[in-house]
Design an enzyme around this catalytic site. Structure first.
Site, PDB file in Angstrom:
ATOM      1  N   GLY A   8       0.848  -1.185   0.000  1.00 53.54           N
ATOM      2  CA  GLY A   8       0.000   0.000   0.000  1.00 53.54           C
ATOM      3  C   GLY A   8       0.884   1.235   0.000  1.00 53.54           C
ATOM      4  O   GLY A   8       2.105   1.145  -0.073  1.00 53.54           O
ATOM      5  N   TRP A   9       0.261   2.395   0.086  1.00 51.57           N
ATOM      6  CA  TRP A   9       1.042   3.623   0.047  1.00 51.57           C
ATOM      7  C   TRP A   9       1.934   3.780   1.282  1.00 51.57           C
ATOM      8  O   TRP A   9       1.575   3.381   2.387  1.00 51.57           O
ATOM      9  CB  TRP A   9       0.114   4.840  -0.036  1.00 51.57           C
ATOM     10  CG  TRP A   9      -0.578   4.998  -1.355  1.00 51.57           C
ATOM     11  CD1 TRP A   9      -1.894   4.750  -1.630  1.00 51.57           C
ATOM     12  CD2 TRP A   9       0.010   5.446  -2.575  1.00 51.57           C
ATOM     13  NE1 TRP A   9      -2.156   5.010  -2.954  1.00 51.57           N
ATOM     14  CE2 TRP A   9      -1.012   5.446  -3.562  1.00 51.57           C
ATOM     15  CE3 TRP A   9       1.288   5.850  -2.946  1.00 51.57           C
ATOM     16  CZ2 TRP A   9      -0.789   5.820  -4.876  1.00 51.57           C
ATOM     17  CZ3 TRP A   9       1.516   6.233  -4.254  1.00 51.57           C
ATOM     18  CH2 TRP A   9       0.489   6.223  -5.203  1.00 51.57           C
ATOM     19  N   TRP A  30       3.502  18.262  13.497  1.00 51.65           N
ATOM     20  CA  TRP A  30       2.225  17.696  13.075  1.00 51.65           C
ATOM     21  C   TRP A  30       1.071  18.152  13.960  1.00 51.65           C
ATOM     22  O   TRP A  30       1.090  17.931  15.174  1.00 51.65           O
ATOM     23  CB  TRP A  30       2.323  16.172  13.118  1.00 51.65           C
ATOM     24  CG  TRP A  30       1.173  15.395  12.566  1.00 51.65           C
ATOM     25  CD1 TRP A  30       0.663  15.429  11.305  1.00 51.65           C
ATOM     26  CD2 TRP A  30       0.418  14.390  13.264  1.00 51.65           C
ATOM     27  NE1 TRP A  30      -0.362  14.511  11.160  1.00 51.65           N
ATOM     28  CE2 TRP A  30      -0.538  13.866  12.349  1.00 51.65           C
ATOM     29  CE3 TRP A  30       0.455  13.883  14.573  1.00 51.65           C
ATOM     30  CZ2 TRP A  30      -1.449  12.867  12.709  1.00 51.65           C
ATOM     31  CZ3 TRP A  30      -0.448  12.882  14.926  1.00 51.65           C
ATOM     32  CH2 TRP A  30      -1.383  12.387  14.002  1.00 51.65           C
ATOM     33  N   ALA A  67      -2.459  16.961  14.498  1.00 49.31           N
ATOM     34  CA  ALA A  67      -3.036  15.652  14.189  1.00 49.31           C
ATOM     35  C   ALA A  67      -4.290  15.769  13.331  1.00 49.31           C
ATOM     36  O   ALA A  67      -5.142  16.635  13.561  1.00 49.31           O
ATOM     37  CB  ALA A  67      -3.357  14.904  15.484  1.00 49.31           C
ATOM     38  N   GLU A 109       2.693  19.695   8.879  1.00 54.23           N
ATOM     39  CA  GLU A 109       1.388  19.289   8.359  1.00 54.23           C
ATOM     40  C   GLU A 109       0.209  19.777   9.196  1.00 54.23           C
ATOM     41  O   GLU A 109       0.252  19.757  10.432  1.00 54.23           O
ATOM     42  CB  GLU A 109       1.313  17.759   8.296  1.00 54.23           C
ATOM     43  CG  GLU A 109       2.323  17.129   7.351  1.00 54.23           C
ATOM     44  CD  GLU A 109       2.010  15.661   7.138  1.00 54.23           C
ATOM     45  OE1 GLU A 109       1.716  15.287   5.990  1.00 54.23           O
ATOM     46  OE2 GLU A 109       2.046  14.901   8.118  1.00 54.23           O
ATOM     47  N   HIS A 110      -0.838  20.183   8.474  1.00 55.74           N
ATOM     48  CA  HIS A 110      -2.207  20.333   8.982  1.00 55.74           C
ATOM     49  C   HIS A 110      -2.449  21.533   9.891  1.00 55.74           C
ATOM     50  O   HIS A 110      -3.498  21.592  10.555  1.00 55.74           O
ATOM     51  CB  HIS A 110      -2.678  19.062   9.701  1.00 55.74           C
ATOM     52  CG  HIS A 110      -2.551  17.808   8.902  1.00 55.74           C
ATOM     53  ND1 HIS A 110      -3.130  17.665   7.664  1.00 55.74           N
ATOM     54  CD2 HIS A 110      -1.906  16.644   9.164  1.00 55.74           C
ATOM     55  CE1 HIS A 110      -2.846  16.456   7.197  1.00 55.74           C
ATOM     56  NE2 HIS A 110      -2.094  15.825   8.084  1.00 55.74           N
ATOM     57  N   GLU A 156       1.079  18.561   4.231  1.00 54.78           N
ATOM     58  CA  GLU A 156      -0.342  18.460   3.920  1.00 54.78           C
ATOM     59  C   GLU A 156      -1.035  19.632   4.603  1.00 54.78           C
ATOM     60  O   GLU A 156      -0.798  19.901   5.784  1.00 54.78           O
ATOM     61  CB  GLU A 156      -0.940  17.139   4.398  1.00 54.78           C
ATOM     62  CG  GLU A 156      -0.524  15.958   3.538  1.00 54.78           C
ATOM     63  CD  GLU A 156      -1.204  14.665   3.957  1.00 54.78           C
ATOM     64  OE1 GLU A 156      -1.894  14.660   5.003  1.00 54.78           O
ATOM     65  OE2 GLU A 156      -1.048  13.660   3.252  1.00 54.78           O
ATOM     66  N   TYR A 179      -6.825  19.217   6.842  1.00 55.98           N
ATOM     67  CA  TYR A 179      -7.929  18.481   6.219  1.00 55.98           C
ATOM     68  C   TYR A 179      -9.283  19.127   6.510  1.00 55.98           C
ATOM     69  O   TYR A 179     -10.223  18.987   5.736  1.00 55.98           O
ATOM     70  CB  TYR A 179      -7.979  17.048   6.764  1.00 55.98           C
ATOM     71  CG  TYR A 179      -6.935  16.099   6.265  1.00 55.98           C
ATOM     72  CD1 TYR A 179      -5.978  16.471   5.319  1.00 55.98           C
ATOM     73  CD2 TYR A 179      -6.910  14.786   6.748  1.00 55.98           C
ATOM     74  CE1 TYR A 179      -5.030  15.562   4.876  1.00 55.98           C
ATOM     75  CE2 TYR A 179      -5.971  13.872   6.306  1.00 55.98           C
ATOM     76  CZ  TYR A 179      -5.028  14.266   5.380  1.00 55.98           C
ATOM     77  OH  TYR A 179      -4.098  13.354   4.947  1.00 55.98           O
TER      78      TYR A 179
END
Length: 726
Positions: A316-317, A568, A570, A602-603, A624, A627
């Site tokens: 998988g990734w 990060w 979360a 990220e985020h 990223e 989200y």
């Protein structure tokens, strides 16, 4: 992240232990014998990984001195008796009057070596030349030629010979004391293995730790698994919050035959959540020729020597990783790994690419071909310091090695022998163990002690203050600091050479303005000769529970080196939500001439990274965007849609960045848009090379890559590349 069809590749422990190869450099004869162990030791050939062995444990004259799978028998234990003028006799433990002897007093290449009763002959005496890190090559007094594994054979029962000294691994031997002394108290969560332990006992303990940690993504358990110098047969499967490391001065001092690997069985082959683990300072000969390190963030493969191939996915990734100061004899296959940084390493080759593969100061790697395939290669690392590490010296004493700063460097710091740097006795450290308080830690710092933070979760009711130049704060096993009551967890004064390594900072329930501050606001001192450095330092806001912090890391000092960081907010776990784990920005850099390698941010809810200092350099950036913006109005910067992932301030006049990736996945509201991933002044000295944006599954839009250039990434065109800007 999207998933691929599961592909399984099994690993198993092996019965043979092999030491890694490394280059040698001959040295002139010393005035006295080099620093060999005073007791019995095993002698392991670097080319084969097999032990110097008296065939069939015989003691008769003429017994073949061969290489054989290391088995701990007395036939493979040798002592060294000084014969004067820098030479020794090499005695077998089964009969110490029997020594390694060149047959027939020959001076020819390929003359065989056997046992013979010691009679004082020059053909029975060897000059041990110290190659560093417990490794030596042995020069025969009679012939001036080196003890040699012919043709670098890896076969059992190959007889050793003498051969013209040539600096190859066939003539290098790791000398490992049989008895290495008592261990210091490193707390309840540090497991130390010795090569004298039964393989079954070691494997049982490894399996027990892994089974507890395999799915323990947000648990409080932490482990450091330490291997003393020597040879092992083991299958080391590395789970969450587990650091596996060797206690040698070089990776070749600890040899694992079997595997040291990270798999994704627990997540059906998807490694996008294989975080918070590490493998360091080990030599590995993998069963079947290939090992696997299928990970995402905060999972470095550092200072390793793999005698085979390495796979970076598990079917998988995989979503991001870090390989540094390592030698991979075979080929690295990135598979479905989405982005990766390789720094100061030596590879037998590289296969594969997805979005963003960056190589800095490394050999055996692809040339720059971004974006097809998306390889970005920088020939040299401008300034580096490798991570400090714990090791056991030849007398069995624990020390911490602090590598020197390197400039314009390529390849590993250790493959040519002992690395450059200095050792600190463990006596200079306060060993932080579960139950220690912030007051106790600060008292030790104020008294001039370094810190060795053993695995655990430590709540802080006061800021830890590092004020002394060259202080080392080294964490083992993902040791975690949690600031309570909204304090800053750690502050570093504007002084030279502080090293912070191997720590996770986990935001507390009351919002902190900053989790870590390097240098106070307004810092101006130059640290070019001795910079502060951060190695494998991670930050988390939410996930293990509600956490809040306005900014995770602020760098005010000049010349700081960042050597792998994951910052990060979360996106899953506990306490996660737009109004729950609130966090504006991951990283703010105010200092000048700051260099970052392997920066993952990220985020966060506003800018992910803000760079205000001049002369900054970033080698690999992975991001990223958040989200969870509920709507565009909740995520708008003045009149601009969203916030950039990487913001270089308008006042900055010089900056360089290589290999930047920013991705969106606005799953709370796919209509949300980010105007651009990178925001920077239009200045010819503010330069970006190799950039990519991705709309994961077409969920959301990044309109442009840099300012109003490049893009879009959206449901119609998921991936957008930009080779350079301006």
């Amino acid at each position: 992240m999207p998933r691929l069809t599961r592909r399984r590749a099994s690993t198993a422990a092996a019965l043979i232990t092999v030491v890694a190869a490394s280059l040698l450099t001959a040295a002139p004869a010393p005035a006295q014998a080099a620093s060999l162990p005073t007791g019995f030791a095993t002698v392991v050939n670097a080319a084969s990984g097999k032990c110097l062995d008296a065939k069939a444990a015989a003691t008769a004259n003429g017994t073949t001195v061969q290489q054989y799978t290391c088995n701990g028998s007395t036939a493979q234990q040798w002592s060294f008796t000084d014969t004067g003028d820098g030479y020794v006799r090499v005695n077998n433990r089964n009969d110490t009057n029997q020594v390694a002897d060149v047959a027939d007093v020959s001076t020819a290449d390929n003359a065989p070596v056997h046992l013979w009763t010691y009679g004082g002959g020059a053909n029975q005496q060897w000059q041990p030349v110290d190659d560093g890190g417990g490794a030596f090559h042995f020069v025969n007094r009679n012939s001036g030629k080196c003890l040699d594994d012919p043709a670098a054979s890896t076969a059992d029962s190959t007889q050793f010979v003498q051969y013209t000294c040539n600096g190859t691994a066939a003539q290098r031997f790791q000398v490992v004391p049989v008895n290495q002394g008592a261990d210091p108290d490193l707390g309840p969560n540090v497991v130390v293995f010795d090569p004298s332990m039964p393989a079954a006992t070691i494997q049982s303990r490894l399996d027990s730790i892994f089974h507890q940690q395999e799915t323990n993504q947000f648990g409080s358990q932490r482990y450091a698994v330490l291997f003393k110098p020597g040879t092992y047969s083991a299958d080391v499967n590395v789970g969450f919050y587990t650091q596996v490391l060797g206690l040698g001065l070089t990776p070749d001092a600890v040899d694992v035959n079997g595997a040291v690997h990270a798999e994704a069985d627990w997540f059906q082959g998807n490694a996008t959540q294989n975080f918070w683990r590490g493998a360091e300072n080990l030599s590995v000969t993998p069963t079947g020729g290939t090992d696997r390190w299928a990970v995402s963030q905060a999972a470095p493969y550092r200072r390793m020597h793999l005698r085979g191939n390495l796979a970076l996915d598990d079917g998988g990734w995989s979503s991001g990783g870090y390989l540094a100061d390592s030698k991979i004899d075979g080929r690295v296959n990135s598979g479905t790994q989405q982005q990766w940084l390789t720094r100061n390493s030596q590879l037998g080759g590289w296969t594969g690419a997805n979005w963003n593969m960056v190589f800095v100061g490394s050999q055996g790697v692809p040339a720059t071909t971004f974006p097809n395939p998306p390889h970005t290669t920088v020939a040299q690392s401008p300034v580096t310091r490798e991570k400090p590490f714990l090791y056991v010296d030849g007398s069995g004493k624990y020390q911490v090695f602090v590598p020197s700063v390197r400039t314009a460097s390529t390849a590993t710091s250790w493959a040519g022998g002992a690395p450059a740097g200095s050792s600190l006795s463990l006596d200079t450290f306060y060993v932080v163990k579960p139950g220690a308080t912030a007051a106790q830690i600060n008292s030790a710092l104020a008294a001039g002690r370094n810190l060795l933070v053993t695995p655990g979760v430590y709540h802080l009711d006061q800021t830890l203050k590092v004020t002394r130049p060259d202080t080392v704060v080294l964490g083992l096993g993902l040791a975690t600091f949690v600031p309570d009551n909204g304090i800053t967890a750690l502050s570093v004064a504007d002084v030279d050479g502080v090293k912070i390594a191997g720590l996770l900072f986990d935001a507390g329930t009351t919002s902190s303005k900053t989790l870590v501050e390097v240098g106070p606001a307004g810092s101006t001192a130059s640290h070019t000769a001795d910079p502060t450095s951060l190695h494998d330092v991670y930050f988390r806001v939410g996930g293990a529970g509600v956490g809040k912090a306005v900014t995770s890391l602020v760098v005010n000092s000049d010349d700081v080196i960042g050597d792998h960081m994951w910052i990060w907010r979360a996106d899953h776990g506990s306490g996660v939500g737009w109004t729950s784990n609130t966090a504006d920005t991951g990283l703010v850099v105010n200092g000048d001439d700051v260099t970052m390698y392997g920066l993952f941010v990220e985020h966060f809810q506003k800018y992910q990274t803000i760079w205000n200092g001049n002369g900054g350099r970033t080698y690999f950036f992975q991001n990223e965007m958040p989200y969870d913006p509920p709507n565009q109005a909740a995520w708008t910067n003045g009149s601009t849609q969203g916030y950039a992932a990487y913001k270089v301030a308008d006042s900055v006049t010089s900056h360089q960045a290589y290999g930047l990736g920013s991705y969106c996945y606005f799953n709370a509201n796919p209509a949300v848009t980010a105007a651009h991933a990178i925001e920077a002044p239009n200045n010819p000295n503010v330069r970006f090379t190799s950039m990519v944006t991705v709309s994961l599954g077409g969920t959301g839009t990044i309109s442009h890559v840099v300012n109003n250039t490049g893009g879009p990434s959206n449901s119609a065109t998921n991936v957008a590349n930009l080779v350079r800007y301006p």
